[in-house]
Design a protein around this motif. Structure first.
Motif, PDB file in Angstrom:
ATOM      1  N   LEU A 224      -5.629   3.346  -3.502  1.00  0.00           N
ATOM      2  CA  LEU A 224      -6.625   3.309  -2.437  1.00  0.00           C
ATOM      3  C   LEU A 224      -7.414   4.601  -2.312  1.00  0.00           C
ATOM      4  CD1 LEU A 224      -4.323   1.401   0.018  1.00  0.00           C
ATOM      5  CD2 LEU A 224      -6.394   0.497  -1.040  1.00  0.00           C
TER       6      LEU A 224
ATOM      7  N   GLY B 270       0.022   3.906   4.573  1.00  0.00           N
ATOM      8  CA  GLY B 270      -0.085   2.502   4.181  1.00  0.00           C
ATOM      9  C   GLY B 270       0.605   1.573   5.156  1.00  0.00           C
TER      10      GLY B 270
ATOM     11  N   GLY C  93       3.124  -1.788   3.633  1.00  0.00           N
ATOM     12  CA  GLY C  93       2.859  -0.421   3.210  1.00  0.00           C
ATOM     13  C   GLY C  93       3.803   0.554   3.872  1.00  0.00           C
TER      14      GLY C  93
ATOM     15  N   MET D 273       0.821  -1.207   0.000  1.00  0.00           N
ATOM     16  CA  MET D 273       0.000   0.000   0.000  1.00  0.00           C
ATOM     17  C   MET D 273       0.856   1.258   0.000  1.00  0.00           C
ATOM     18  SD  MET D 273      -3.259  -0.930   2.389  1.00  0.00           S
ATOM     19  CE  MET D 273      -2.384  -1.438   3.862  1.00  0.00           C
TER      20      MET D 273
END
Length: 380
Positions: free
Chosen positions: A192, A243, A239, A153
């Motif tokens: 995201l 993240g 992440g 992420m």
């Protein structure tokens, strides 16, 4: 673990130089053209405004590019093109059900490939995701093999391309795989849709369900379209920054989905305004609170990366809390800032350690895949 990354920063600075030259040419040409028209008593107002906006756009774009190259966010022509396509380009069409996600250019025996796909969202408030994938060397050649997956992420704000344009994760993994340090792995890095102060967790209604999207949309899509080993032991979540905090929280809450966690540059208090608007939502996403009340169903290794430019006590408090729960924890302290350059340094150590901890060895042959378990939360 040092992995040599080919320094192509000269390409980025060459692009900055070309942009600066174009901006100078634009200004000179505009001034000369406006003067010429005025000497001939032709109207030049519209031309001056239009041309001025064009020149200012070139100057601004060149300045932003210089900042990106100077901070290491982009360093070469490929990275610049990827960022540009991510910002202004259209997302790819979603794949049909059952259609494999194959790289546009086949892998080789020594080089993996990255490209973007669209992962449809069925989660509240989360748009379809322009997601970057990495498949390892040999993926196109050994069509019977199945691979473990790293779900990585980005931070806030950020894009799905960041792990590859800024941290050069594809080069890092190619190097680790070529050296035999880790087995071949697949990487999925979804966009995201995070704001400047946001975390990839579920927000109170009517906010976005980022965590649900990751577990209920991204993971099943990956197992349906890539040659993965679709079970918990073959998935790790990781992440950076927002993240990094998100990977920790999501990994703790979904132990039946992920076997390990890479949390780089996490922090103690989420920043999302939607979480601060609700005391219960904030407490549900504060890492020390979550660590203390989570039920640990099985062994869950966690790598915590701490840069010297942060308040290092925060990362160490998170690691200490995990250790007190009996989890295997590795803390990596690094000299560097809260940025992608430091993340690039952290990545080889973090990935090597977590792969060893979860026991990934080599790609599984065809026919060894097991059904993926239904994602469920194990946190209280």
């Amino acid at each position: 673990m040092h992995v040599a990354i080919l320094d192509r920063s000269w390409q980025g600075w060459a692009a900055v130089g070309a942009g600066a030259l174009l901006a100078v040419v634009c200004v000179v040409a505009l001034v000369r053209t406006v003067r010429r028209r005025r000497r001939r008593h032709h109207p030049a107002g519209l031309l001056a405004v239009t041309g001025g906006l064009l020149c200012l756009t070139l100057v601004a774009a060149t300045g932003l590019l210089a900042v990106g190259v100077g901070t290491g966010y982009v360093s070469d022509w490929a990275g610049i093109a990827t960022v540009g396509a991510t910002v202004v380009g259209d997302a790819p069409d979603a794949l049909a059900a059952g259609q494999p996600a194959d790289p546009p250019t086949p892998t080789t025996a020594t080089a993996g490939r990255t490209w973007d796909v669209t992962i449809p969202s069925h989660s509240r408030g989360v748009p379809d995701s322009d997601t970057y994938l990495y498949v390892p060397p040999g993926y196109s050649q050994d069509t019977g093999a199945r691979y473990p997956v790293l779900y990585m992420m980005h931070g806030a704000p950020g894009t799905s391309a960041d792990w590859f344009t800024a941290a050069h994760l594809d080069q890092v993994l190619d190097g680790l795989i070529d050296a035999g340090t880790i087995p071949p792995v697949v990487v999925v890095s979804p966009d995201l849709d995070l704001g400047a102060a946001d975390e990839p967790v579920d927000m109170p209604a009517p906010g976005a369900l980022h965590e649900t999207f990751l577990v209920s949309d991204v993971v099943p899509w990956t197992d349906a379209h890539l040659r993965t080993v679709p079970d918990q032991p073959h998935r790790v979540i990781g992440g950076i920054s927002a993240g990094g905090l998100g990977s920790l929280l999501v990994g703790l809450r979904h132990q039946s989905t992920f076997a390990g966690i890479v949390s780089l540059m996490p922090y103690l208090v989420p920043e999302a305004p939607a979480l601060h608007a609700s005391a219960s939502a904030l407490a549900a996403n504060e890492p020390l609170e979550v660590i203390g009340r989570t039920t640990y169903s099985e062994r869950l290794p966690v790598f915590v990366g701490v840069p010297s430019g942060d308040d290092v006590t925060e990362g160490h408090r998170i690691a200490d809390a995990l250790t007190q729960q009996g989890l295997p924890v590795q803390v990596g302290d690094y000299v560097g800032g809260h940025d992608w350059s430091t993340a690039q340094t952290m990545a080889p150590d973090a990935i090597t350690w977590i792969v060893q901890q979860v026991g990934w060895t080599s790609p599984a042959p065809a026919g060894t895949a097991t059904p993926a378990p239904s994602p469920t939360a194990t946190a209280g």
